[in-house]
Design an enzyme around this catalytic site. Structure first.
Site, mmCIF file in Angstrom:
data_model
loop_
_atom_site.group_PDB
_atom_site.id
_atom_site.type_symbol
_atom_site.label_atom_id
_atom_site.label_comp_id
_atom_site.label_asym_id
_atom_site.label_seq_id
_atom_site.Cartn_x
_atom_site.Cartn_y
_atom_site.Cartn_z
ATOM 1 N N GLU A 202 -48.461 -41.272 13.420
ATOM 2 C CA GLU A 202 -47.438 -40.256 12.528
ATOM 3 C C GLU A 202 -46.328 -40.179 13.617
ATOM 4 O O GLU A 202 -46.137 -39.401 14.455
ATOM 5 C CB GLU A 202 -48.395 -39.058 12.215
ATOM 6 C CG GLU A 202 -49.391 -39.344 11.421
ATOM 7 C CD GLU A 202 -49.128 -39.480 9.888
ATOM 8 O OE1 GLU A 202 -48.020 -39.460 9.417
ATOM 9 O OE2 GLU A 202 -50.168 -40.117 9.318
ATOM 10 N N GLU B 51 -42.160 -43.889 3.965
ATOM 11 C CA GLU B 51 -42.531 -43.531 5.142
ATOM 12 C C GLU B 51 -41.713 -44.399 5.812
ATOM 13 O O GLU B 51 -42.292 -45.589 6.236
ATOM 14 C CB GLU B 51 -43.979 -43.280 5.656
ATOM 15 C CG GLU B 51 -44.765 -42.037 4.781
ATOM 16 C CD GLU B 51 -46.084 -42.059 5.114
ATOM 17 O OE1 GLU B 51 -46.429 -42.644 6.141
ATOM 18 O OE2 GLU B 51 -46.673 -41.162 4.397
#
Length: 695
Positions: free
Chosen positions: A500, A263
């Site tokens: 996120e 990520e």
């Protein structure tokens, strides 16, 4: 042999030895630059200076067309220049410094290797101006320090440049003229800070952070919090008006990226943020200067550099035409869910922290059970504890962080604690903390400032957050134990949210700039939001700060404690509150306060506590010993991570890439050369030891 013959023989023998010594003496080579300075001469005969056309590919854009050989360094021909490490350095300097100080360094170096030729009355070189050299060194010295490279010897402003009185040439004058024209054409709305929106390897990440800290050394520094499983540095950078230590009443905030190695957007955004804060501060951006001068900001761009390398290698292979038959054609998006998530031990770092939430749930109905600063149970250390987790826990415990954000990818939403459901068998269950309202306000601050996160029309990645406006309680979304955010809340004063950033965990490079634009205001607003609620100092009657005093708010079963000098921060929403300060051996003091709805800075609430006799421990107190501060200081009681404890958080340490020998902090020096050394050794030029620092 008579006396005359013997004398003749002795004379011939002596002459032969002298000649032998002369013939066999080793050839004297000049050190770099000594030939030009007159200390020695590499050649047998002094060549006459000759003017000729510049025919050097990396120097053909100088503002003159004729140069002279030998040049200022004593190099006698174009071939000799092109074969030297000096010219090779100029050819790769743009890449080594990630475009910083380009083309200034190259043009300045070219003016030494190919100086302007003055034909009359005799061919002679025209040296470049010393003032230009000094200006470039002042502005670019930090860039070389950032990659552990010494300032090149041939850019010595005193030896190879001249003053205006001596007559000199400014090789950067045309460049500055073009830049002034370009800047005059910029509209006020265009950004003044220039950032390269590209991906960075681990080595490049270290370089960017160190160069940024060197460029803004009065407000920034880098430091190591520990090492990854494979020995990579967990390098953080801080910004404040007095870097290196905590200041009374100045709140501390941290931003953490790349906890899951695949990520990567958060990692990049934090690198851009560090450069932005530095550059805008120097440019006089009042908002940034206020933020930095009143806050201590810590940025850990990559918590999992080992996982990142795996993820980056997988993406690189998926883009290789020869490797494509072995990879799914979904490319970046598919990789984002697979390779590199865990660390080198195959541990998910966001499941590796002590599960203090379960301890809270088991004991929350006990009247005197503390719901703050819950100790790490000894049983935790018998499991697998990642070195990255260990380093971050020590970091969290050593700095009085007030709030934090952990940047992830895979959805577009803000989640906040608790992340672990209050019911063991409910995977999606609303599980609020006592600071539910404060957490919602933190989450709203980021989501509402993001370009599209709070927009219900934004296309999501599978989950639906229409009713919540882009924020959600973590356990209501999905439940998991051992998360970093829950640990921050239950073990320290810090409130951490999880950001996120989007569906694609490893977006294409073309998406990096648009993502920066979407998140820049959200990041700034989030950092500014630490200046709300209340702050103050708890002192005794003699005026000394009381460390470890508890600050409680009526109706919120979660206290914060004071830092080393007695200062504290309490994130709170507007309204009327009853605040109580207490400490062992002191009287309690309560105050009623009112926080306006639109208070732009934290309210100041100080306390003065009087010493009182310590009350004897009640018989049933031992039932709750496991939750008391008496055991809070127990950390790693079995010395499981002694090898990682040689350097305390806050002590700067140099990054080390895999394969580099030695061990920092052990009294030895690195034996291997810096990562950029291969540029020169592979090219076959003479080793440029003059680029090595500290030799």
């Amino acid at each position: 042999m008579d006396a005359t013959e013997y004398k003749t023989f002795l004379t011939v023998f002596t002459l032969f030895n002298v000649l032998s010594i002369c013939w066999c003496a080793p050839q004297q080579f000049c050190e770099p630059g000594e030939d030009a300075s007159g200390r020695c001469n590499n050649g047998p005969d002094e060549e006459k200076p000759v003017c000729s056309e510049i025919n050097l590919g990396y120097c053909n854009d100088l503002d003159y067309s004729r140069t002279i050989f030998p040049n200022i360094l004593g190099q006698r021909s174009r071939h000799e220049v092109e074969s030297g490490a000096e010219y090779l350095l100029l050819s790769v300097i743009h890449g080594l410094l990630n475009g910083e100080c380009s083309p200034d360094i190259r043009l300045l170096g070219c003016s030494v290797l190919a100086p302007r030729c003055q034909d009359l009355p005799n061919p002679a070189p025209v040296k470049s101006c010393r003032s230009t050299c000094e200006a470039v060194r002042k502005g670019c010295g930090h860039a070389f320090e950032g990659i552990d490279m010494a300032w090149p010897y041939f850019l010595d402003c005193d030896r190879f440049f001249a003053s205006e009185q001596e007559g000199c040439h400014d090789p950067l004058a045309p460049l500055r003229a073009r830049q002034e024209v370009a800047f005059s054409n910029l509209s006020p709305d265009e950004p003044s800070t220039i950032i390269q929106f590209t991906y960075h390897s681990n080595a490049q990440m270290y370089s960017v952070l160190k160069r940024t800290a060197a460029k803004c050394s009065h407000i920034s520094r880098t430091y190591s919090i520990g090492r990854s499983t494979e020995g990579k540095d967990l390098l953080a950078i801080e910004f404040t008006d007095n870097p290196g230590g905590h200041e009374l009443l100045e709140p501390e905030i941290k931003l953490v990226g790349n906890m899951h190695g695949n990520e990567v957007l958060g990692r990049q955004l934090l690198l851009y943020l560090a450069q932005y804060l530095c550059s805008e501060y120097l440019l006089g951006n009042q908002r940034i200067q206020t933020l930095v001068n009143t806050t201590r900001i810590h940025i850990l761009a990559s918590m999992n550099p080992d996982g990142y390398e795996l993820a980056a290698a997988e993406v690189e292979d998926s883009n290789d035409p020869e490797q494509q038959p072995h990879h799914n054609q979904e490319g970046h998006e598919l990789n984002g869910w697979t390779v590199g998530r865990t660390n080198a031990q195959n541990l998910d770092l966001n499941r590796n922290f002590p599960d203090l939430t379960s301890i809270l749930y088991r004991n929350r109905r006990i009247k005197r059970f503390r719901t703050d600063h819950i100790p790490i149970p000894d049983s935790y250390w018998f499991g697998k504890v990642a070195s990255e987790t260990y380093a971050v826990m020590k970091w969290i415990r050593s700095v009085p962080f007030v709030q934090s954000a952990s940047l992830h990818g895979g959805e577009l939403v803000i989640s906040y604690p608790f992340d672990f459901s209050r019911h063991l068998y409910e995977e999606r269950m609303f599980s609020p903390t006592p600071d539910e309202q404060a957490f919602k306000q933190l989450a709203r601050t980021y989501a509402d400032s993001h370009a599209s996160m709070a927009d219900n029309n934004t296309e999501r990645c599978g989950a639906s957050f229409i009713r919540s406006g882009g924020i959600i309680n973590g356990a209501l979304w999905y439940s998991f134990p051992g998360g970093m955010s829950d640990f921050n809340y239950l073990h320290t004063n810090c409130l951490e949210i999880t950001v996120e950033l989007g569906c694609d965990k490893f977006p294409s490079e073309e998406e990096l700039y648009p993502e920066w634009l979407r998140n820049k205001e959200a990041l700034l607003s989030f950092m500014e939001s630490v200046h709300r609620g209340i702050k103050g100092v708890v002192k005794d009657e003699e005026g000394y700060g009381i460390k470890g005093a508890s600050i409680s708010v009526r109706g919120i079963r979660k206290d914060v404690t004071t830092a080393e000098d007695g200062d504290y921060w309490r994130l709170m929403n507007s309204g009327t509150h009853i605040i109580t300060a207490s400490a062992k051996g002191y009287s309690k003091v309560s105050k009623r306060i009112y926080l306006p709805a639109h208070l732009e800075k934290a309210g100041r609430v100080d306390f003065l506590l009087k010493k009182v006799p310590v009350q004897p421990v009640r018989p049933d107190y031992h039932l709750f010993l496991s939750s008391s501060l008496d055991t809070y200081e127990r950390f790693d009681p079995y010395n499981q991570f002694q090898s990682y404890g040689r350097s305390e958080p806050g002590e700067p340490r140099e990054p080390r890439e895999p394969g580099m020998g030695g061990e920092p902090g052990m009294g030895g020096e690195w034996q291997e050369k810096p990562w950029w050394w291969n540029y020169f050794t592979q090219a076959g030029v003479s080793a440029p030891t003059w680029l090595l620092r500290n030799i």
